[in-house]
Design an enzyme around this catalytic site. Structure first.
Site, mmCIF file in Angstrom:
data_model
loop_
_atom_site.group_PDB
_atom_site.id
_atom_site.type_symbol
_atom_site.label_atom_id
_atom_site.label_comp_id
_atom_site.label_asym_id
_atom_site.label_seq_id
_atom_site.Cartn_x
_atom_site.Cartn_y
_atom_site.Cartn_z
ATOM 1 N N GLY A 187 -17.533 -4.734 11.601
ATOM 2 C CA GLY A 187 -16.358 -4.289 12.342
ATOM 3 C C GLY A 187 -15.201 -5.262 12.166
ATOM 4 O O GLY A 187 -15.367 -6.476 12.322
ATOM 5 N N TYR A 195 -19.654 -8.437 5.062
ATOM 6 C CA TYR A 195 -20.334 -7.257 4.516
ATOM 7 C C TYR A 195 -19.526 -6.007 4.843
ATOM 8 O O TYR A 195 -18.764 -5.969 5.818
ATOM 9 C CB TYR A 195 -21.768 -7.155 5.031
ATOM 10 N N THR A 252 -17.656 -3.166 24.994
ATOM 11 C CA THR A 252 -18.539 -2.003 25.069
ATOM 12 C C THR A 252 -19.863 -2.339 24.408
ATOM 13 O O THR A 252 -20.943 -2.022 24.919
ATOM 14 C CB THR A 252 -17.880 -0.789 24.381
ATOM 15 N N ASP A 260 -18.541 -11.467 22.000
ATOM 16 C CA ASP A 260 -17.598 -10.463 22.518
ATOM 17 C C ASP A 260 -18.338 -9.582 23.519
ATOM 18 O O ASP A 260 -19.210 -8.804 23.152
ATOM 19 C CB ASP A 260 -17.045 -9.626 21.367
ATOM 20 N N ASP A 276 -12.779 -5.785 14.050
ATOM 21 C CA ASP A 276 -12.478 -6.501 15.294
ATOM 22 C C ASP A 276 -13.295 -7.777 15.388
ATOM 23 O O ASP A 276 -12.786 -8.833 15.795
ATOM 24 C CB ASP A 276 -12.721 -5.601 16.513
#
Length: 264
Positions: A102, A98, A127, A124, A104
């Site tokens: 992100g 989508y 943060t 993951d 990453d």
């Protein structure tokens, strides 16, 4: 592609890699550039590469650089680098992505899917604590995002009057029932995050029982060790730690781009 550099710009750090073809030779992390440093670097012919001391800046200065970023303010600097390619979601060979996913997360999912050639759940511990699931056909099933361990601790400190900032060095050894405020913060954050991770894995395995589970990110090793200490041996075979899975996904994306550009 011969020698090239990869850069994934995450929420907290710049994740660098030196590649020889599709082989990952070296990785290192650096902090974000400040606004002043970015402004100064933009006046130079090319931005300075933050290389480890033992790598030759002159030898790597002209090699291709592939960039994937979730922080637009940090991206601008590296787009001035000579021979740069910015990766986008549209270039990745994963289905059902989508538009606001992100990159990453997408690269980590791509790397895990190609490495294990099966359904995968990538967790993951950065943060943000993210969960990204891909099925056996290489299509995104979905995922989830929550505040990471350190972000939760920092938020309690910054948004309450009396709660202190605390370190995570002894996080795994923390008691459930704390008798002081710093340990109470650690206990609450750690045990709730770990319980949430276990629940997401359990839910995923209801539909994908043979799936591989891949831990990555700054707190990935903490979570991996905790899960290994609680799981039965036959469950551990599906659990993996790979701090560089996103960069491995970048190598796959690079190879796929080269193949798509070949005539015929």
């Amino acid at each position: 592609m011969g020698t090239w550099l990869g850069l994934i710009i995450g929420n907290s750090r710049l994740h660098w890699a030196w590649f020889g073809g599709d082989q990952l030779r070296r990785t290192w992390n650096t902090v974000h550039f400040s606004e002043d440093a970015i402004a100064t670097s933009l006046t130079l012919p090319h931005p300075p590469l933050p290389l480890p001391p033992d790598l030759d800046d002159h030898a790597l200065r002209s090699v291709p650089l592939m960039v994937a970023s979730v922080v637009p303010a940090q991206t601008q600097l590296w787009l001035n680098y000579p021979n740069v390619v910015e990766l986008t979601l549209e270039q990745l060979e994963l289905a059902n992505l989508y538009p606001t996913l992100g990159i990453d997360r997408a690269l980590a999912a791509l790397g895990a899917f190609h490495h294990w050639d099966s359904s995968v759940l990538v967790i993951d511990g950065g943060t943000a604590l993210t969960f990204t699931g891909v099925n056996e056909q290489g299509a995104l099933v979905g995922g989830a995002i929550a505040p990471g361990l350190r972000l939760q601790i920092q938020t309690l400190h910054h948004h309450t009057a009396a709660l202190p900032d605390v370190e995570m060095a002894t996080l795994q050894a923390i008691e459930w029932w704390a008798t002081n405020t710093p340990d109470a913060i650690l206990s609450g954050v750690w045990h709730l995050v770990l319980a949430g991770v276990r629940d997401f894995i359990w839910n995923w395995q209801q539909n994908y029982p043979l799936s591989h589970i891949v831990l990555t990110g700054g707190d990935g090793e903490l979570l991996y060790q905790a899960l290994c200490g609680q799981w039965q041996p036959w469950h551990k075979r599906s659990l993996h730690l790979d701090p560089h899975i996103g960069l491995r996904g970048m190598a796959i994306a690079s190879a796929q781009l080269l193949n798509s550009e070949k005539p015929g």
